[in-house]
Scaffold this motif. Structure first.
Motif, PDB file in Angstrom:
ATOM      1  N   PRO A   1       0.824  -1.208   0.000  1.00  0.00           N
ATOM      2  CA  PRO A   1       0.000   0.000   0.000  1.00  0.00           C
ATOM      3  C   PRO A   1       0.863   1.265   0.000  1.00  0.00           C
ATOM      4  CG  PRO A   1      -0.935  -1.588   1.498  1.00  0.00           C
ATOM      5  CD  PRO A   1       0.373  -2.171   1.014  1.00  0.00           C
ATOM      6  N   GLY A   2       0.545   2.154  -0.906  1.00  0.00           N
ATOM      7  CA  GLY A   2       1.282   3.410  -0.997  1.00  0.00           C
ATOM      8  C   GLY A   2       2.462   3.356  -1.960  1.00  0.00           C
ATOM      9  N   GLU A   3       2.804   2.156  -2.428  1.00  0.00           N
ATOM     10  CA  GLU A   3       3.997   2.037  -3.272  1.00  0.00           C
ATOM     11  C   GLU A   3       3.700   2.086  -4.770  1.00  0.00           C
ATOM     12  OE1 GLU A   3       6.752  -0.599  -0.186  1.00  0.00           O
ATOM     13  OE2 GLU A   3       6.103  -1.495  -2.094  1.00  0.00           O
ATOM     14  N   ALA A   4       2.429   1.984  -5.166  1.00  0.00           N
ATOM     15  CA  ALA A   4       2.124   1.948  -6.600  1.00  0.00           C
ATOM     16  C   ALA A   4       2.529   3.245  -7.290  1.00  0.00           C
ATOM     17  CB  ALA A   4       0.638   1.669  -6.830  1.00  0.00           C
ATOM     18  N   ALA A   5       2.487   4.348  -6.560  1.00  0.00           N
ATOM     19  CA  ALA A   5       2.862   5.637  -7.145  1.00  0.00           C
ATOM     20  C   ALA A   5       4.287   5.571  -7.681  1.00  0.00           C
ATOM     21  CB  ALA A   5       2.733   6.742  -6.095  1.00  0.00           C
ATOM     22  N   ALA A   6       5.172   4.940  -6.935  1.00  0.00           N
ATOM     23  CA  ALA A   6       6.557   4.779  -7.391  1.00  0.00           C
ATOM     24  C   ALA A   6       6.675   3.605  -8.365  1.00  0.00           C
ATOM     25  CB  ALA A   6       7.474   4.565  -6.183  1.00  0.00           C
ATOM     26  N   PHE A   7       5.933   2.548  -8.104  1.00  0.00           N
ATOM     27  CA  PHE A   7       6.024   1.321  -8.915  1.00  0.00           C
ATOM     28  C   PHE A   7       5.719   1.579 -10.380  1.00  0.00           C
ATOM     29  CE2 PHE A   7       4.357  -2.581 -10.768  1.00  0.00           C
ATOM     30  CZ  PHE A   7       5.174  -3.579 -10.260  1.00  0.00           C
ATOM     31  N   THR A   8       4.760   2.469 -10.654  1.00  0.00           N
ATOM     32  CA  THR A   8       4.317   2.662 -12.037  1.00  0.00           C
ATOM     33  C   THR A   8       5.199   3.645 -12.824  1.00  0.00           C
ATOM     34  OG1 THR A   8       2.714   4.295 -11.216  1.00  0.00           O
ATOM     35  CG2 THR A   8       1.897   2.070 -11.609  1.00  0.00           C
ATOM     36  N   GLN A   9       6.284   4.137 -12.208  1.00  0.00           N
ATOM     37  CA  GLN A   9       7.154   5.083 -12.913  1.00  0.00           C
ATOM     38  C   GLN A   9       8.187   4.345 -13.774  1.00  0.00           C
ATOM     39  OE1 GLN A   9       6.269   8.339 -12.513  1.00  0.00           O
ATOM     40  NE2 GLN A   9       4.701   7.520 -11.125  1.00  0.00           N
ATOM     41  N   ASP A  10       8.869   5.110 -14.596  1.00  0.00           N
ATOM     42  CA  ASP A  10      10.063   4.649 -15.330  1.00  0.00           C
ATOM     43  C   ASP A  10       9.798   3.444 -16.243  1.00  0.00           C
ATOM     44  OD1 ASP A  10      11.495   6.642 -13.932  1.00  0.00           O
ATOM     45  OD2 ASP A  10      11.720   5.279 -12.220  1.00  0.00           O
ATOM     46  N   GLY A  11       8.596   3.370 -16.781  1.00  0.00           N
ATOM     47  CA  GLY A  11       8.330   2.346 -17.790  1.00  0.00           C
ATOM     48  C   GLY A  11       8.085   0.948 -17.267  1.00  0.00           C
ATOM     49  N   ARG A  12       7.970   0.793 -15.947  1.00  0.00           N
ATOM     50  CA  ARG A  12       7.818  -0.556 -15.420  1.00  0.00           C
ATOM     51  C   ARG A  12       6.537  -1.246 -15.909  1.00  0.00           C
ATOM     52  NH1 ARG A  12       8.777   0.061 -10.141  1.00  0.00           N
ATOM     53  NH2 ARG A  12      10.808  -0.909  -9.941  1.00  0.00           N
ATOM     54  N   ILE A  13       5.471  -0.449 -16.139  1.00  0.00           N
ATOM     55  CA  ILE A  13       4.201  -1.054 -16.565  1.00  0.00           C
ATOM     56  C   ILE A  13       4.004  -0.950 -18.076  1.00  0.00           C
ATOM     57  CG2 ILE A  13       3.101  -0.720 -14.322  1.00  0.00           C
ATOM     58  CD1 ILE A  13       1.555   1.676 -15.641  1.00  0.00           C
ATOM     59  N   GLU A  14       5.075  -0.557 -18.779  1.00  0.00           N
ATOM     60  CA  GLU A  14       4.975  -0.447 -20.238  1.00  0.00           C
ATOM     61  C   GLU A  14       5.520  -1.699 -20.903  1.00  0.00           C
ATOM     62  OE1 GLU A  14       6.945   3.162 -21.389  1.00  0.00           O
ATOM     63  OE2 GLU A  14       5.799   4.356 -19.939  1.00  0.00           O
ATOM     64  N   LEU A  15       5.187  -1.893 -22.167  1.00  0.00           N
ATOM     65  CA  LEU A  15       5.751  -2.983 -22.958  1.00  0.00           C
ATOM     66  C   LEU A  15       7.261  -2.931 -22.852  1.00  0.00           C
ATOM     67  CD1 LEU A  15       3.432  -2.829 -26.051  1.00  0.00           C
ATOM     68  CD2 LEU A  15       3.957  -4.917 -24.766  1.00  0.00           C
ATOM     69  N   GLY A  16       7.871  -4.065 -22.576  1.00  0.00           N
ATOM     70  CA  GLY A  16       9.314  -4.100 -22.377  1.00  0.00           C
ATOM     71  C   GLY A  16       9.703  -3.879 -20.926  1.00  0.00           C
ATOM     72  N   GLY A  17       8.732  -3.449 -20.104  1.00  0.00           N
ATOM     73  CA  GLY A  17       9.001  -3.228 -18.679  1.00  0.00           C
ATOM     74  C   GLY A  17       8.839  -4.529 -17.897  1.00  0.00           C
ATOM     75  N   GLU A  18       9.020  -4.390 -16.587  1.00  0.00           N
ATOM     76  CA  GLU A  18       8.963  -5.557 -15.702  1.00  0.00           C
ATOM     77  C   GLU A  18       7.562  -6.176 -15.669  1.00  0.00           C
ATOM     78  OE1 GLU A  18       9.189  -5.737 -10.924  1.00  0.00           O
ATOM     79  OE2 GLU A  18      10.710  -4.499 -11.896  1.00  0.00           O
ATOM     80  N   LEU A  19       6.544  -5.328 -15.705  1.00  0.00           N
ATOM     81  CA  LEU A  19       5.158  -5.814 -15.644  1.00  0.00           C
ATOM     82  C   LEU A  19       4.287  -4.990 -16.600  1.00  0.00           C
ATOM     83  CD1 LEU A  19       3.187  -7.769 -14.084  1.00  0.00           C
ATOM     84  CD2 LEU A  19       2.613  -5.786 -12.672  1.00  0.00           C
ATOM     85  N   PRO A  20       4.269  -5.365 -17.875  1.00  0.00           N
ATOM     86  CA  PRO A  20       3.416  -4.604 -18.804  1.00  0.00           C
ATOM     87  C   PRO A  20       1.951  -4.719 -18.380  1.00  0.00           C
ATOM     88  CG  PRO A  20       4.841  -6.161 -19.985  1.00  0.00           C
ATOM     89  CD  PRO A  20       4.959  -6.479 -18.537  1.00  0.00           C
ATOM     90  N   MET A  21       1.262  -3.585 -18.432  1.00  0.00           N
ATOM     91  CA  MET A  21      -0.166  -3.581 -18.069  1.00  0.00           C
ATOM     92  C   MET A  21      -0.988  -3.074 -19.259  1.00  0.00           C
ATOM     93  SD  MET A  21      -0.121  -2.094 -14.150  1.00  0.00           S
ATOM     94  CE  MET A  21      -1.897  -2.289 -13.927  1.00  0.00           C
ATOM     95  N   ASN A  22      -2.156  -3.656 -19.442  1.00  0.00           N
ATOM     96  CA  ASN A  22      -3.128  -3.190 -20.443  1.00  0.00           C
ATOM     97  C   ASN A  22      -2.460  -2.852 -21.780  1.00  0.00           C
ATOM     98  OD1 ASN A  22      -4.884  -3.554 -18.361  1.00  0.00           O
ATOM     99  ND2 ASN A  22      -5.596  -1.443 -18.264  1.00  0.00           N
TER     100      ASN A  22
END
Lengths: 391, 137
Positions: free
Chosen positions: A317-338
């Motif tokens: 809790p509270g960490e998603a703000a940092a987790f979603t930075q720097d391309g982590r949730i993008e294609l090629g990132g650690e956890l691509p989303m949607n």
């Protein structure tokens, strides 16, 4: 689950959609018909082999199962439908899985359709807020007496609560719509494909503060459908099966508020430090977070992606703000989303277009946005339900 | 009194005592006679112990802002002239949270956790709303 273990016993055999657009000026039944036909064709099934249907949402904005079935000349052994909310995608697929395993149907079309072309702005909330007038209020916190209306306002209430509790801000939240727009740029079916930046997000108008226009999903027309059958039948069909390995149902009760996880303290939720632990869906599928090649989530509003990440334990809790930075949730990132662009950029098809994208990713059909070597993909939502699929 | 253009509450047999108490300038909610739980919105029974023995009990009318939003887009005709207007969720000292508008404060001065107290706003001859203002206690 000992007596009725559904792990890998059922599969998605076909997936299909209609075009998505802001002004298609086509009826929901028409859009639904196209999505169903495309999904059946994808599976290599004829309409005579379709004997079950579960619809989420339905009228007045979408098509109901009891009008779709006769108009398409279907003969269904079993059908069901949820009320007009987007939260039931996984529920429909879970019920379909149980139906085919129990022998109540052989092949079940799960779908949603809607058409908003003919609705004047604003499309949600305001004088047409039937939900807000419901006994005990709306499911997203609607209370029209005080001007509290629309699903987005409920998400704004969660966002403010989250910002205040964890010290996050709107600029950090921009990482979610920016990432999904990058994905949409690679998806020819997506409605919004022009790239956006964090500054574009910050410059977009406030709708319900702290949420801005680019925190809001699209309002559009379209339909999407998946065909659920037994794994055994699916193996004999046209395309490789996408197995349903894990399921987690939709939780309810006083500790739940649709856009929040327990403990955040919205509506009548208690306030405590939420601990995701190991959510049941991972135990059922026999996988851990490390095995998840991509995460799909119901992103009607950007904040919902943060809530889903924390609810399922991808971060605390509270960490998603940092987790979603720097391309982590993008294609090629650690956890691509949607990777389809989500409700925020591909289009709002009630969560069904996400299922179609998951199927295509697991079959390797996604071209320039293909996740290399994708084997396990999760659908997990802020409201607590989930599916884990594998190829 | 000018014509009231804002949405009216959906009054049911279950929540009628709540609205009746506001008209008398009292904030009352159901309090369980068995376990002392106070809850909102109105329920036919105590959500904690399922007792149907409860009393509509006067509350302190004091609490804290737990979250809030500010509407910049118009939805309701009746609220259009007040844009940007706030909607706050207030956590009462007795426990329940309710949706309300904060009055007597600029939107940019609203803070999480700030103390507030009820203001009885007679918006029509038949309808009183519980709004809240900043409080020093």
């Amino acid at each position: 689950m000992a007596s009725f273990d559904l792990k890998d016993k059922t599969a998605i055999a076909g997936a299909g959609s209609s075009p998505f657009g802001r002004k298609l000026h086509r009826s929901p039944i028409d859009l639904a018909a196209e999505a169903i036909a495309n999904a059946l064709d994808d599976a290599g099934l004829g309409r005579d082999q379709l004997d079950g249907m579960i619809v989420s949402f339905g009228s007045p904005l979408g098509a109901d199962v009891d009008t779709i079935a006769p108009l398409l000349g279907l003969k269904l052994r079993a059908y069901s439908q949820t009320w007009a909310h987007g939260r039931f995608t996984a529920s429909c697929i879970q019920w379909a899985s149980m139906m085919v395993c129990a022998g109540l149907a052989n092949a079940v079309a799960c779908l949603g359709s809607w058409s908003l072309s003919h609705i004047r702005r604003p499309k949600f909330g305001g004088a047409g807020d039937r939900e807000g007038a419901r006994e005990a209020g709306g499911g997203h916190g609607e209370d029209p007496v005080f001007g509290m209306t629309s699903p987005g306002a409920g998400a704004a209430l969660v966002a403010r609560r989250y910002f205040e509790r964890y010290g996050a801000n709107s600029r950090q939240l921009a990482s979610v719509p920016v990432a999904f727009r990058k994905h949409a740029a690679l998806n020819p079916n997506a409605i919004m494909r022009a790239p956006i930046t964090v500054d574009d997000h910050q410059a977009s108008r406030l709708v319900c503060e702290p949420l801005r226009l680019l925190d809001y999903c699209l309002v559009n027309d379209g339909a999407a459908c998946v065909i659920v059958t037994t794994a055994e039948r699916a193996r004999d069909l046209r395309k490789p099966p996408v197995y349903i390995s894990g399921m987690q149902p939709l939780p309810g009760g006083a500790e739940e508020f649709i856009w929040s996880y327990p403990g955040l303290g919205v509506a009548q939720q208690s306030v405590f430090d939420y601990d995701a632990g190991v959510q049941p869906v991972y135990r059922m599928a026999g996988v851990t977070h490390k095995d998840i090649d991509a995460l799909f989530t119901y992103d009607a509003f950007s904040i919902l992606a943060w809530i889903a990440l924390e609810r399922f334990g991808f971060c605390k809790p509270g960490e998603a703000a940092a987790f979603t930075q720097d391309g982590r949730i993008e294609l090629g990132g650690e956890l691509p989303m949607n990777t389809n662009g989500g409700l925020l950029s591909e289009g709002h098809i009630l969560g069904w277009a996400h299922q179609v994208e998951i199927v295509r990713q697991l079959r390797g059909e996604c071209g320039p946005r293909q996740i290399r070597g994708a084997e396990v993909i999760q659908w997990a939502n802020c409201y607590g339900d989930s599916m884990i699929y594998r190829n | 009194m000018a014509q009231y253009l804002k949405p009216l509450p959906t009054i049911t047999p279950l929540n009628q005592p709540y609205w009746d108490s506001l008209r008398r300038h009292e904030l009352r909610m159901q309090r369980c006679d068995k376990c002392a739980r106070v809850w909102y919105p109105p329920s036919p029974l105590c959500p904690r112990c399922w007792s149907r023995q409860f009393s509509w009990t006067p509350l302190s009318g004091r609490g804290r802002v737990s979250s809030w939003v500010v509407f910049h887009q118009p939805y309701f005709k009746g609220f259009e002239s007040e844009i940007p207007y706030n909607v706050a969720e207030v956590e009462l000292d007795e426990g329940p949270r309710l949706m309300t508008n904060l009055v007597g404060i600029a939107n940019h001065d609203i803070r999480a956790g700030m103390r507030v107290e009820v203001v009885y706003d007679d918006v029509t001859a038949d309808l009183t709303l519980a709004r809240f203002k900043p409080s020093t206690s």
